[in-house]
Design a protein around this motif. Structure first.
Motif, PDB file in Angstrom:
ATOM      1  N   GLU A 120       0.837  -1.197   0.000  1.00  0.00           N
ATOM      2  CA  GLU A 120       0.000   0.000   0.000  1.00  0.00           C
ATOM      3  C   GLU A 120       0.871   1.245   0.000  1.00  0.00           C
ATOM      4  OE1 GLU A 120      -3.383   2.296   2.637  1.00  0.00           O
ATOM      5  OE2 GLU A 120      -1.688   1.335   3.641  1.00  0.00           O
ATOM      6  N   LEU A 121       0.473   2.226  -0.812  1.00  0.00           N
ATOM      7  CA  LEU A 121       1.058   3.553  -0.724  1.00  0.00           C
ATOM      8  C   LEU A 121       0.185   4.333   0.259  1.00  0.00           C
ATOM      9  CD1 LEU A 121       3.011   5.795  -1.713  1.00  0.00           C
ATOM     10  CD2 LEU A 121       1.211   6.427  -3.339  1.00  0.00           C
ATOM     11  N   GLY A 122       0.784   4.740   1.359  1.00  0.00           N
ATOM     12  CA  GLY A 122       0.052   5.505   2.366  1.00  0.00           C
ATOM     13  C   GLY A 122       0.658   6.883   2.513  1.00  0.00           C
ATOM     14  N   TYR A 123      -0.155   7.820   2.985  1.00  0.00           N
ATOM     15  CA  TYR A 123       0.322   9.187   3.174  1.00  0.00           C
ATOM     16  C   TYR A 123      -0.510   9.879   4.232  1.00  0.00           C
ATOM     17  CZ  TYR A 123      -3.097   9.105  -0.677  1.00  0.00           C
ATOM     18  OH  TYR A 123      -4.175   8.821  -1.474  1.00  0.00           O
ATOM     19  N   ARG A 124       0.134  10.786   4.936  1.00  0.00           N
ATOM     20  CA  ARG A 124      -0.522  11.573   5.978  1.00  0.00           C
ATOM     21  C   ARG A 124       0.334  12.822   6.214  1.00  0.00           C
ATOM     22  NH1 ARG A 124      -1.396   8.358  11.393  1.00  0.00           N
ATOM     23  NH2 ARG A 124      -2.234   6.945   9.828  1.00  0.00           N
ATOM     24  N   TYR A 125      -0.339  13.964   6.404  1.00  0.00           N
ATOM     25  CA  TYR A 125       0.381  15.237   6.559  1.00  0.00           C
ATOM     26  C   TYR A 125      -0.250  16.097   7.643  1.00  0.00           C
ATOM     27  CZ  TYR A 125       2.148  13.613   2.180  1.00  0.00           C
ATOM     28  OH  TYR A 125       2.712  12.805   1.231  1.00  0.00           O
ATOM     29  N   LEU A 126       0.537  16.987   8.188  1.00  0.00           N
ATOM     30  CA  LEU A 126       0.012  17.960   9.135  1.00  0.00           C
ATOM     31  C   LEU A 126      -0.979  18.876   8.422  1.00  0.00           C
ATOM     32  CD1 LEU A 126       3.348  18.902  10.959  1.00  0.00           C
ATOM     33  CD2 LEU A 126       1.498  17.430  11.829  1.00  0.00           C
ATOM     34  N   PRO A 127      -2.055  19.251   9.091  1.00  0.00           N
ATOM     35  CA  PRO A 127      -3.113  20.029   8.439  1.00  0.00           C
ATOM     36  C   PRO A 127      -2.650  21.331   7.793  1.00  0.00           C
ATOM     37  CG  PRO A 127      -3.863  19.249  10.573  1.00  0.00           C
ATOM     38  CD  PRO A 127      -2.400  18.893  10.463  1.00  0.00           C
ATOM     39  N   GLU A 128      -1.648  21.971   8.363  1.00  0.00           N
ATOM     40  CA  GLU A 128      -1.216  23.244   7.773  1.00  0.00           C
ATOM     41  C   GLU A 128      -0.597  23.083   6.382  1.00  0.00           C
ATOM     42  OE1 GLU A 128       1.910  22.493  11.132  1.00  0.00           O
ATOM     43  OE2 GLU A 128      -0.209  22.040  10.784  1.00  0.00           O
ATOM     44  N   TYR A 129      -0.335  21.837   5.978  1.00  0.00           N
ATOM     45  CA  TYR A 129       0.231  21.580   4.652  1.00  0.00           C
ATOM     46  C   TYR A 129      -0.809  21.039   3.670  1.00  0.00           C
ATOM     47  CZ  TYR A 129       4.602  22.484   6.968  1.00  0.00           C
ATOM     48  OH  TYR A 129       5.603  23.084   7.661  1.00  0.00           O
ATOM     49  N   GLY A 188      -3.621  21.010   0.998  1.00  0.00           N
ATOM     50  CA  GLY A 188      -3.982  21.941  -0.067  1.00  0.00           C
ATOM     51  C   GLY A 188      -2.815  22.713  -0.652  1.00  0.00           C
ATOM     52  N   THR A 189      -1.584  22.325  -0.322  1.00  0.00           N
ATOM     53  CA  THR A 189      -0.400  23.040  -0.820  1.00  0.00           C
ATOM     54  C   THR A 189       0.327  22.282  -1.925  1.00  0.00           C
ATOM     55  OG1 THR A 189       1.107  22.043   0.799  1.00  0.00           O
ATOM     56  CG2 THR A 189      -0.035  24.077   1.475  1.00  0.00           C
ATOM     57  N   GLY A 190      -0.183  21.107  -2.294  1.00  0.00           N
ATOM     58  CA  GLY A 190       0.478  20.300  -3.308  1.00  0.00           C
ATOM     59  C   GLY A 190       1.544  19.370  -2.759  1.00  0.00           C
ATOM     60  N   ILE A 191       1.767  19.417  -1.452  1.00  0.00           N
ATOM     61  CA  ILE A 191       2.784  18.571  -0.821  1.00  0.00           C
ATOM     62  C   ILE A 191       2.457  17.091  -1.026  1.00  0.00           C
ATOM     63  CG2 ILE A 191       3.671  17.820   1.443  1.00  0.00           C
ATOM     64  CD1 ILE A 191       4.943  20.447   0.625  1.00  0.00           C
ATOM     65  N   GLY A 192       1.195  16.722  -0.826  1.00  0.00           N
ATOM     66  CA  GLY A 192       0.795  15.321  -0.960  1.00  0.00           C
ATOM     67  C   GLY A 192       1.057  14.786  -2.349  1.00  0.00           C
ATOM     68  N   PHE A 193       0.694  15.561  -3.354  1.00  0.00           N
ATOM     69  CA  PHE A 193       0.917  15.164  -4.743  1.00  0.00           C
ATOM     70  C   PHE A 193       2.414  15.051  -5.030  1.00  0.00           C
ATOM     71  CE2 PHE A 193       1.523  16.415  -9.235  1.00  0.00           C
ATOM     72  CZ  PHE A 193       0.894  15.331  -9.839  1.00  0.00           C
ATOM     73  N   GLU A 194       3.166  16.035  -4.586  1.00  0.00           N
ATOM     74  CA  GLU A 194       4.615  16.055  -4.817  1.00  0.00           C
ATOM     75  C   GLU A 194       5.282  14.836  -4.176  1.00  0.00           C
ATOM     76  OE1 GLU A 194       8.272  19.119  -3.728  1.00  0.00           O
ATOM     77  OE2 GLU A 194       6.254  19.943  -4.002  1.00  0.00           O
ATOM     78  N   ALA A 195       4.924  14.547  -2.932  1.00  0.00           N
ATOM     79  CA  ALA A 195       5.534  13.416  -2.225  1.00  0.00           C
ATOM     80  C   ALA A 195       5.095  12.085  -2.833  1.00  0.00           C
ATOM     81  CB  ALA A 195       5.174  13.468  -0.746  1.00  0.00           C
ATOM     82  N   ALA A 196       3.809  11.949  -3.150  1.00  0.00           N
ATOM     83  CA  ALA A 196       3.312  10.688  -3.711  1.00  0.00           C
ATOM     84  C   ALA A 196       3.938  10.408  -5.078  1.00  0.00           C
ATOM     85  CB  ALA A 196       1.791  10.711  -3.807  1.00  0.00           C
ATOM     86  N   ASN A 197       4.057  11.422  -5.899  1.00  0.00           N
ATOM     87  CA  ASN A 197       4.710  11.235  -7.202  1.00  0.00           C
ATOM     88  C   ASN A 197       6.160  10.804  -7.026  1.00  0.00           C
ATOM     89  OD1 ASN A 197       2.956  11.471  -9.323  1.00  0.00           O
ATOM     90  ND2 ASN A 197       3.214  13.665  -9.557  1.00  0.00           N
ATOM     91  N   ALA A 198       6.842  11.442  -6.078  1.00  0.00           N
ATOM     92  CA  ALA A 198       8.241  11.089  -5.816  1.00  0.00           C
ATOM     93  C   ALA A 198       8.342   9.643  -5.324  1.00  0.00           C
ATOM     94  CB  ALA A 198       8.854  12.049  -4.803  1.00  0.00           C
ATOM     95  N   ALA A 199       7.449   9.270  -4.401  1.00  0.00           N
ATOM     96  CA  ALA A 199       7.456   7.898  -3.880  1.00  0.00           C
ATOM     97  C   ALA A 199       7.182   6.896  -4.996  1.00  0.00           C
ATOM     98  CB  ALA A 199       6.434   7.760  -2.760  1.00  0.00           C
ATOM     99  N   LEU A 200       6.173   7.170  -5.810  1.00  0.00           N
ATOM    100  CA  LEU A 200       5.826   6.245  -6.892  1.00  0.00           C
ATOM    101  C   LEU A 200       6.952   6.103  -7.913  1.00  0.00           C
ATOM    102  CD1 LEU A 200       2.094   7.250  -7.416  1.00  0.00           C
ATOM    103  CD2 LEU A 200       2.946   5.040  -6.563  1.00  0.00           C
TER     104      LEU A 200
END
Length: 166
Positions: free
Chosen positions: A92-101, A103-115
């Motif tokens: 499984e690819l899992g992800y979780r971030y602090l709320p202040e991040y 909507g900033t594109g961090i999740g997409f950036e990190a998930a793409n890098a991981a994939l």
């Protein structure tokens, strides 16, 4: 150990020193809305998660959830990465971030890098297990090219299962 980097982020293995970040990611109710289980109440619980789950995963499989460190302030702001899910016999690819991040594109950036690096661990297929109603995580899964496979249950909760061939 650094796994990969992006313009703003470093994805790396968690270390024992990350226990406070792990605690934060598992104790803020807003973050845990769609996460099974109770919020952590002590840093000792975070140490146990690292010692009993995360580090053994690195040893057994060579991969696991990776700390997402923001380069601007060298702060661990979340996690993103693969983990083997015994109940599904899949990664499984899992992800979780602090709320202040959010909507900033961090999740997409990190998930793409991981994939982009997950295939180097001899993984050619990943899933995402997303509790029903978690529209933000579903949107991110779709944005990185995952498709909905169907519904299942995990840890006593109904989940939408997304998947992607790498």
């Amino acid at each position: 150990m650094i796994i990969t980097e992006t313009e703003r982020l470093i994805l790396r293995r968690f270390t024992a020193e990350d226990k406070h970040a792990v605690f934060q990611l598992n104790s803020i109710p807003e973050i845990l809305t769609y996460i099974p289980g109770e919020p952590m109440s002590s840093v000792d619980q975070a140490e146990t998660i690292l010692k009993d789950l995360v580090f053994p995963g690195y040893e057994k499989f060579g991969f696991g959830r990776w700390a997402v460190e923001h380069k601007a302030d060298n702060k661990v702001i979340g996690f993103c990465g693969p983990t083997f899910v015994q109940e599904f016999n899949e990664v499984e690819l899992g992800y979780r971030y602090l709320p202040e991040y959010w909507g900033t594109g961090i999740g997409f950036e990190a998930a793409n890098a991981a994939l982009s690096v997950i295939p180097s661990f001899d993984i050619n297929h990943v899933i995402a297990l997303i509790l029903l109603g978690n529209r933000g995580s579903e949107a991110l899964a779709r944005k990185v090219g995952m498709t909905e496979r169907g519904r299942d249950s995990f840890m006593g909760h109904k989940v939408n299962v997304f998947e992607k061939q790498l």
